[in-house]
Design an enzyme around this catalytic site. Sequence first.
Site, mmCIF file in Angstrom:
data_model
loop_
_atom_site.group_PDB
_atom_site.id
_atom_site.type_symbol
_atom_site.label_atom_id
_atom_site.label_comp_id
_atom_site.label_asym_id
_atom_site.label_seq_id
_atom_site.Cartn_x
_atom_site.Cartn_y
_atom_site.Cartn_z
ATOM 1 N N GLU A 46 0.864 -1.188 0.000
ATOM 2 C CA GLU A 46 0.000 0.000 0.000
ATOM 3 C C GLU A 46 0.897 1.234 0.000
ATOM 4 O OE1 GLU A 46 -1.696 0.652 3.903
ATOM 5 O OE2 GLU A 46 -3.336 1.882 3.114
ATOM 6 N N ASN A 106 -6.992 6.213 -1.712
ATOM 7 C CA ASN A 106 -5.881 5.308 -1.414
ATOM 8 C C ASN A 106 -6.078 4.137 -2.376
ATOM 9 O OD1 ASN A 106 -4.072 3.484 -0.333
ATOM 10 N ND2 ASN A 106 -4.566 3.960 1.803
ATOM 11 N N LYS A 123 -9.383 2.050 -1.874
ATOM 12 C CA LYS A 123 -9.598 1.528 -0.521
ATOM 13 C C LYS A 123 -10.937 1.980 0.051
ATOM 14 C CE LYS A 123 -7.119 1.262 3.907
ATOM 15 N NZ LYS A 123 -5.849 1.706 4.576
ATOM 16 N N GLU A 142 -6.113 8.730 7.823
ATOM 17 C CA GLU A 142 -6.598 8.291 6.507
ATOM 18 C C GLU A 142 -7.972 8.866 6.192
ATOM 19 O OE1 GLU A 142 -4.820 3.856 6.776
ATOM 20 O OE2 GLU A 142 -5.674 4.398 4.850
ATOM 21 N N CYS A 168 -4.889 -3.027 2.909
ATOM 22 C CA CYS A 168 -4.603 -2.860 4.323
ATOM 23 C C CYS A 168 -5.796 -3.147 5.248
ATOM 24 C CB CYS A 168 -4.033 -1.468 4.579
ATOM 25 S SG CYS A 168 -3.082 -1.442 6.108
ATOM 26 N N ASN A 193 0.282 -0.944 5.283
ATOM 27 C CA ASN A 193 1.213 -0.171 6.110
ATOM 28 C C ASN A 193 0.611 -0.216 7.511
ATOM 29 O OD1 ASN A 193 2.580 2.603 4.170
ATOM 30 N ND2 ASN A 193 1.933 0.634 3.420
HETATM 31 N N1 ING Z 1 -3.236 0.417 8.710
HETATM 32 C C1 ING Z 1 -3.707 -0.368 9.793
HETATM 33 C C2 ING Z 1 -4.341 -1.684 9.332
HETATM 34 O O1 ING Z 1 -5.525 -1.830 9.226
HETATM 35 C C3 ING Z 1 -5.078 -0.507 11.798
HETATM 36 C C4 ING Z 1 -4.614 0.394 10.696
HETATM 37 C C5 ING Z 1 -4.204 -1.395 12.424
HETATM 38 C C6 ING Z 1 -6.377 -0.473 12.149
HETATM 39 C C7 ING Z 1 -4.687 -2.239 13.423
HETATM 40 C C8 ING Z 1 -6.881 -1.310 13.152
HETATM 41 C C9 ING Z 1 -6.025 -2.200 13.790
HETATM 42 O O2 ING Z 1 -3.541 -2.595 9.143
HETATM 43 C C10 ING Z 1 -3.887 0.811 7.581
HETATM 44 N N2 ING Z 1 -3.168 1.580 6.731
HETATM 45 O O3 ING Z 1 -5.063 0.509 7.352
#
Ligand code: ING
Length: 301
Positions: A46, A106, A123, A142, A168, A193
Amino acid sequence: MRELVIGAAQLGAINKDDSRESVVTRMLALLDQAALRGCDLVVFPELALTTFFPRWYMEDQAEVDTWFEREMPGPATQPLFDFCREHGIAISFGYAELTPEGHHFNTSILTDKTGRIVGKYRKIHLPGHVEFDTERDFQHLEKRYFEPGDLGFGVWRNLGAVMGMCICNDRRWPETWRMMGLQGVELVALGYNTPSVNSQNRTEGERERLFHSELSIQAGAYQNATWAVAVAKAGVEDGFPLMAGSIIVDPNGFVVARAETNGDELISHRCDLDACQFGKRTIFDFARHRRIEHYGLITSR
Ligand code: ING
């Protein structure tokens, strides 16, 4: 037997000051390795061209827009598409898309082996928040910088396989996988990411985050009898750690390849697309087994 050699090209840290050109040079080095391994398709993370900029609070839209691509391919990315055509390799990678109408997404794209873009995904599940959040150890903006995707969950026939994409956070939502599963997807390409720690819960570290990421991808692949290629942007970007853990998962949910480092690293696997057929014809024969008359809540709430 329909076999494709699939590459997952994990990228290490990209700092704010790293140019797109320097990143494309790193991507081309991974593509060189992939060509030597006979890869048919290489999947990148991503937002593969820049640092994960949603960690930075910005108010000046002109500054925000410097992180976006107005055309694809553009001057900085054209070498990637040239490489595809010269070596007969398809690629998929994520980037921040600014459309001519001024919309911000995205986005990820999928090419064929001539470097022609055959699929685009924007996304849909945007995590994070819009305003600066003083409660967080770091920001995840985001929802501030991107609009939810407006293309839905598509699949495309490419290289003789039915391919789909997500990005992601999408991987954590079963609806993402099922929407592609209902269209017969055989290979889901996704980049991520993911911060190594939770900005709202310091007790949740990299071990838990890696577990939840793999859990989501293994479940999605198994429950829809599809291959999955999940590729991290990893490493420490300007002091902010992103987890690695890139994996290739087979249609039975087993991890068949896994990255070992937090840097630029190519993993690959010879994938038999027909390995999807048994699951799609027996346990996950949706037409025979699903009872949609009982699923109304999923789309009505
Ligand atoms: N990053 C993370 C993901 O979904 C996240 C944000 C991490 C949300 C963990 C909830 C829990 O992997 C992105 N860029 O979506």
